[in-house]
Motif scaffolding. Structure first.
Motif, PDB file in Angstrom:
ATOM      1  N   ARG A 144       0.864  -1.175  -0.123  1.00 55.48           N
ATOM      2  CA  ARG A 144       0.069  -0.030  -0.054  1.00 55.48           C
ATOM      3  C   ARG A 144       0.708   1.282   0.018  1.00 55.48           C
ATOM      4  O   ARG A 144       0.535   2.264  -0.517  1.00 55.48           O
ATOM      5  N   HIS A 183       2.105   1.416  -3.675  1.00 56.10           N
ATOM      6  CA  HIS A 183       0.880   2.058  -4.359  1.00 56.10           C
ATOM      7  C   HIS A 183       0.685   3.558  -4.000  1.00 56.10           C
ATOM      8  O   HIS A 183       0.815   4.463  -4.906  1.00 56.10           O
ATOM      9  N   HIS A 188      -3.461  10.116   0.889  1.00 57.67           N
ATOM     10  CA  HIS A 188      -4.745   9.604   0.571  1.00 57.67           C
ATOM     11  C   HIS A 188      -5.124   8.647   1.410  1.00 57.67           C
ATOM     12  O   HIS A 188      -6.517   8.501   1.595  1.00 57.67           O
ATOM     13  N   ASP A 189      -4.492   7.318   1.334  1.00 59.90           N
ATOM     14  CA  ASP A 189      -4.724   6.231   1.655  1.00 59.90           C
ATOM     15  C   ASP A 189      -4.494   6.172   3.403  1.00 59.90           C
ATOM     16  O   ASP A 189      -4.295   5.172   4.128  1.00 59.90           O
ATOM     17  N   HIS A 227     -11.303  10.680  -2.641  1.00 60.65           N
ATOM     18  CA  HIS A 227     -10.544   9.928  -3.709  1.00 60.65           C
ATOM     19  C   HIS A 227     -11.352   8.361  -3.925  1.00 60.65           C
ATOM     20  O   HIS A 227     -10.742   7.948  -4.970  1.00 60.65           O
ATOM     21  N   ASP A 280      -5.255   7.688  -8.441  1.00 64.64           N
ATOM     22  CA  ASP A 280      -5.325   6.431  -7.675  1.00 64.64           C
ATOM     23  C   ASP A 280      -5.900   5.437  -8.629  1.00 64.64           C
ATOM     24  O   ASP A 280      -5.534   4.123  -8.383  1.00 64.64           O
ATOM     25  N   ARG A 304      -1.927  -0.547 -11.159  1.00 65.80           N
ATOM     26  CA  ARG A 304      -3.124  -1.199 -11.477  1.00 65.80           C
ATOM     27  C   ARG A 304      -3.431  -1.693 -12.859  1.00 65.80           C
ATOM     28  O   ARG A 304      -2.805  -1.343 -13.890  1.00 65.80           O
TER      29      ARG A 304
HETATM   30 FE   LIG Z   1      -5.146   4.476  -3.218  1.00 71.67          FE
END
Ligand SMILES: [Fe+2]
Ligand SMILES: [Fe+2]
Length: 186
Positions: free
Chosen positions: A20, A23, A52-53, A112, A130, A136
């Motif tokens: 993560r 990412h 963001h995460d 997001h 994202d 992705r």
């Molecule tokens: Fe994300």
């Protein structure tokens, strides 16, 4: 702006699993790229995407309590999948913990996952970064990447459409903000 990319990444790293975090770094690079392409503030884009995460792995009961007690958080989130909670809750956690105050950055973090009505340039960039970051590989992502070369709204609209179609195909609920975002851009 007082917080930098490096400080933001250092802050979130201990709270994220390795994949993560990786990412997050790719989203940050992607967001800077999109910000340059579409004339957004690159520093805000990289700080928002680095953060963001942040709340991705926060305990569900903690996030639930935030939604129940912070009057700015929409209570209807509780009726939808908890996967949607980490954006809006994360934004307000960061506001409290590190004094993150920029409303544009808070909005981009908050929206997001779902998108929202009247997305700003920065909201769209973080949402799209994202979705299309190089890690992705879900169906349809290449077409979104291609459109994102020239057309930010078109790329966001297709990403939202793909998300809605996917959720409907699995008979999962769709958060209303995702429809609002889609309707706005189509
Ligand atoms: Fe994300
Ligand atoms: Fe996320």
């Amino acid at each position: 702006m007082e917080i930098t990319r490096e400080k933001a990444l250092d802050y979130v790293r201990p709270f994220l699993k390795t994949r993560r975090y990786e990412h997050t770094v790719r989203v940050t690079d992607q967001a800077v790229d999109l910000a340059q392409r579409f004339g957004a503030d690159t520093e805000k884009a990289e700080v928002a995407s680095a953060l963001h995460d942040y709340a991705k792995y926060k305990p569900l009961d903690l996030m639930k309590r935030w939604i129940e007690t912070d009057r700015r958080l929409s209570k209807d989130l509780l009726d939808y999948h908890h996967e949607l909670w980490h954006g809006p809750v994360g934004a307000y956690m960061l506001e409290q913990e590190i004094g993150l105050a920029d409303p544009e950055i808070l909005s981009a973090i908050s929206s997001h996952t779902t998108g929202k009505k009247h997305m700003s340039l920065l909201d769209k960039i973080v949402f799209l970064a994202d979705y299309i970051e190089p890690g992705r590989d879900f169906p349809g992502v290449d077409e979104v990447r291609e459109i994102a070369e020239t057309n930010l709204d078109g790329a966001c609209a297709l990403a939202l459409k793909n998300t809605i179609v996917f959720l409907v195909s699995k008979e999962r609920t769709v958060y209303p903000d995702t429809f609002h975002a889609y309707n706005d851009l189509i």
